[in-house]
Structure formats: C-alpha cells, structure tokens
Design an enzyme around this catalytic site. Structure first.
Site, short mmCIF file in Angstrom:
data_model
loop_
_atom_site.label_atom_id
_atom_site.label_comp_id
_atom_site.label_asym_id
_atom_site.label_seq_id
_atom_site.Cartn_x
_atom_site.Cartn_y
_atom_site.Cartn_z
N ASP A 34 2.68 -4.43 8.29
CA ASP A 34 1.50 -3.62 8.04
C ASP A 34 0.30 -4.54 8.22
OD1 ASP A 34 -0.73 -2.48 6.92
OD2 ASP A 34 0.28 -1.72 5.13
N LYS B 115 -10.68 -0.61 10.43
CA LYS B 115 -10.76 -1.85 9.63
C LYS B 115 -11.03 -3.04 10.54
CE LYS B 115 -7.63 0.01 6.20
NZ LYS B 115 -8.30 0.21 4.92
N GLN C 195 -4.85 -5.05 7.16
CA GLN C 195 -5.87 -5.97 6.65
C GLN C 195 -5.93 -7.29 7.40
OE1 GLN C 195 -8.15 -5.26 4.41
NE2 GLN C 195 -7.34 -3.28 3.77
N CYS D 154 -4.79 2.30 -3.58
CA CYS D 154 -3.54 2.85 -3.01
C CYS D 154 -2.39 1.88 -3.16
CB CYS D 154 -3.72 3.22 -1.54
SG CYS D 154 -4.94 4.50 -1.28
N HIS E 83 0.87 -1.18 0.00
CA HIS E 83 0.00 0.00 0.00
C HIS E 83 0.90 1.23 0.00
CE1 HIS E 83 -2.79 2.96 1.84
NE2 HIS E 83 -3.78 2.15 1.54
N1 PMP Z 1 -1.96 -0.64 4.58
C1 PMP Z 1 -2.92 -1.40 4.06
C2 PMP Z 1 -2.60 -2.78 3.58
C3 PMP Z 1 -4.22 -0.90 3.94
O1 PMP Z 1 -5.19 -1.65 3.42
C4 PMP Z 1 -4.49 0.41 4.40
C5 PMP Z 1 -5.87 1.01 4.26
N2 PMP Z 1 -6.42 0.86 2.98
C6 PMP Z 1 -3.45 1.14 4.96
C7 PMP Z 1 -2.20 0.59 5.04
C8 PMP Z 1 -3.67 2.52 5.49
O2 PMP Z 1 -4.56 2.47 6.57
P1 PMP Z 1 -5.21 3.82 7.12
O3 PMP Z 1 -5.78 4.52 5.93
O4 PMP Z 1 -6.28 3.33 8.06
O5 PMP Z 1 -4.13 4.57 7.79
#
Ligand code: PMP
Length: 405
Positions: A199, A225, A202, A363, A122
């Site tokens: 990270d 999440k 998910q 993203c 991401h």
């Molecule tokens: N890493 C991953 C794998 C994600 O799916 C996300 C959210 N889409 C993020 C980081 C960023 O999370 P947040 O927007 O809640 O900071």
C-alpha cells in the site's frame, strides 16, 4: 534550501491564502496534497482542447485524448520503473487498487489459505481482506506492532508459512509515519511462495519507487496524495500475475468479444479498466509525475526529514504532548495527542489560527485502539512546508493549551 522551498511554494496556488485572517499553514498532506499549477493547467487544457472519449473515436479529438491517456501510462510506468506499460492499471485510488487485487487475485485463494497484514494498516488494507477471508474460508493474520509503532519483524517471520498466499502491507503508515522494512519483507514472503502487495498511498509522495528493485508483486497508490487530482490511482502488478487474474469489474472496454453465450476479455491493461475512465485525472496525474521528476527528490526528502526533526525537538519540550508513533524509520508524518484534550478540539483551535491538520482515527482504528486513544492529531509535512510552519504549529498548540488544559 529555503530559497528553493519558497520557489516551489510559488507553484502551488492554494498555499497562498489566508484562513481565519492568518496565512494558511497546510499540514494535512497525508490526507491529500496541494496541486501545482502545471497539474491544474493540464486538466483544464485537456477539457478546453482535447476532451473526448478514449480508444474508440474515429476522430482527431479522440486520437489526441487517447494519445495523452496512453502517454500518461508510460509516464507512470517509468516513474515507478515498471517493466511494461501494460502493468499499470488505472483505478480510482489506492482503495480501489486493493479491492481489485482482493477480488481478482483473491479469487484463487482456498479455504485454509492465509493473508498477512499488519496492525498498523489503513481500513482500505484491512476490510477487503477480511471480506475475502470470509468468502473463501481463509484466515487473516495480523503482524503485531510495538509501542513505538514499529512492525514486530521476528513475529512477521514467525507468521510466514506455505499457507500464506499474500502479504499486504503498508509502505508508510498514514497514522504513525512508520516506514516498514519492505525490501526484507518481500524477500522473506517470496521465500515461502507468498505474493506481496504494498500500500504505497503514503510513500510515493516522499521518494521514488522502483517496483522492479523492490521485486514487489502489486503496488497501489493514489494520484491525489502525489500532487495529482482525486479520483485517479494506480495498481501496478507483475504482468504474469495480472495475466492470470480474472477481471474485477466488467462492461465496455474490457472485452474482446461479447455474445449472449460467452464473453472473451481484452488484453492487459484494458481487461481491468471497464467503462469510460477518468481521462482528465490520468492526464493530471501524469502532469504531477512530470513535475516531480523535474525536482531533486532526495534533497526534498532531506528537507522533509528536517521538518520532522524540528517537530520532534519541539515536542520533547512540551510535557503534555504524547507522540503516537515514534519509529526509528519514520516519514514526515507527525501524530500526537495533547494529554487532557480531545484531538478534534485541538484541530479546531489550530484551524482558527490558519493551521490545517487532520484529527481522528485516520481510518486506522485498530492501531489507535492499541495506543489507547480514540484518535490523534496528525501534522503531515510535504516538501513545500517550511521550518517556520512547524514552529507555527507549536505556537498554535501553545495557544490551544490555554483553552483546553
Ligand atoms: N492506505 C493508506 C496508507 C492511506 O493513507 C490511504 C488514504 N488515507 C489509503 C490507503 C486510501 O487511499 P484513497 O482514499 O486515496 O483510496
């Protein structure tokens, strides 16, 4: 099982509504999960009864707020099996947790050091390292991913050497659903002296995390999440590492003593928590964790896997559907394109039928580019989704095809 799922669905008020005259089919859990009533109540009860600033009031409301806030830290500590509550740092979310490590731990990096990430990250786990590498004259190296969306493990092993200071890797890819072999990766990285950040944005929604069993150095995740509120997240870090790291942001609360000549810093975890925190968010997140701990998460994970299998089976019969990410070890995140149709159009036509998915690059532009698509359609299933909802998705796709292909 389906009785249980129906009972659990009753806990989530937002699931019970119609969109465009059709029952909502919420398949955008990878973006954010719905909130159970207990979370909504915890936030509203806090504001009704205990609203106050934490750690500094000489009055009862502040004591109550502080108690709930620090209890929540213990709840999260136990949830991920951290050794101490001091290892739980409240942040705004995964993004801020990673930025904290990139700035603070990253401060110790030197020119020529290396940071390893993967091709499926991401942007939140790419850009902070890119900027750190630029600041420090360090190198950002990328572990390749194969055509199924799996990490190239031999290439990872080959990239390891004693210049690698940090491996920062996604636990479960939000774009592909791939579950990475993080246990082995952590052991291999440690063998060359590198630290590892996972990270976990998910993964936490699907199974229980044990940071001590993983022996991971940093673990980042987001409350929203995980059936909790937005604007609150967690950075777990091993105490010795956090102790050695300089503050990230500065201001009130994170100090021990301030004079115009010099400032000394507060102890963990407060050293990393400047300013008034998201108190209601912390309390809401703890309520979400309490809720999850009352569930049989292994059984729910098996249910999610059934949903994924159902989607895979139906996809096999849809000639125009191309999977984006078909790893052997995959969470219930189902990315695809319909050949000949733009993902955004597919998303709009599904929404007209009450079906909520996400479309776009998620993203994760580099991995989309590798798959040769500008973006994908992503249905991400949670335990409160049903087989009927997966079937509704495919019925919706059949209708969308009539318009688009
Ligand atoms: N890493 C991953 C794998 C994600 O799916 C996300 C959210 N889409 C993020 C980081 C960023 O999370 P947040 O927007 O809640 O900071």
């Amino acid at each position: 099982m389906s009785d249980l799922i129906q009972r659990l669905r009753a806990d989530f008020p937002a699931l019970h509504q119609e969109i465009n005259g059709k029952p909502l089919v919420y398949l955008d859990n990878g973006a954010t999960t719905q909130k159970p009533q207990v979370v909504i109540d915890a936030i509203s009860d806090y504001y009704r009864h205990d609203n106050s600033n934490v750690h500094r009031g000489a009055h009862t409301l502040s004591d109550r707020a502080t108690h709930a806030f620090e209890q929540a830290r213990k709840t999260v500590q136990q949830f991920i099996n951290a050794a101490k509550p001091e290892e739980i740092i409240w942040t705004r979310g995964t993004t801020e947790s990673i930025n904290l490590v990139a700035h603070s731990f990253g401060d110790s990096l030197q020119a020529g050091d290396q940071i390893l990430i993967s091709a499926m990250e991401h942007h939140a786990n790419i850009v902070p390292w890119q900027m750190l590498a630029q600041r420090k004259g360090a190198e950002l190296k990328v572990i390749p991913v194969n055509e199924r969306g799996e990490l190239d493990y031999p290439a990872f092993v080959e990239l390891l050497n004693d210049r690698v200071k940090l491996v920062s890797i996604v636990h479960v890819s939000n774009a592909l659903g791939t579950i990475n072999p993080v246990e082995d990766m952590i052991a291999k990285a440690h063998a060359v002296g590198a630290k590892v950040l996972l990270d976990g944005a998910q993964s936490t929604a699907h199974w229980d995390i044990d940071v001590q069993a993983l022996d991971v150095d940093f673990f980042a995740f987001s409350g929203h999440k995980l059936f909790g509120p937005t604007g609150i997240g967690v950075l777990y870090g091993k105490e010795a590492l956090l102790e050695a790291m300089p503050p990230y942001q500065t201001g009130g609360e994170m100090i021990e003593h301030v004079s115009f000549e010099q400032t000394t810093f507060n102890q963990l975890p407060f050293k990393f928590e400047p300013g008034t925190p998201n108190i209601a968010g912390v309390i809401g997140l703890a309520a979400a964790v309490d809720y999850l701990q009352g569930l049989d998460r292994d059984a729910l994970l098996a249910h999610e896997h059934q949903l994924l299998q159902r989607a895979r089976t139906l996809a096999a019969d849809m000639a125009e559907l191309r999977l984006i990410g078909d790893a052997e070890h995959k969470a219930s995140i189902f990315g695809f394109v319909l050949n000949g149709a733009h993902p955004a159009d597919v998303g709009t036509l599904l929404d007209q039928q009450g079906i909520a998915v996400r479309t776009g690059h998620h993203c994760a532009m580099p991995i989309m580019e590798q798959f040769g698509v500008p973006g994908s359609v992503r249905a991400s299933f949670s335990f409160y989704n049903t087989v009927d909802e997966v079937d509704a998705l495919f019925a919706g796709l059949e209708k969308a095809k009539l318009f688009l292909l």
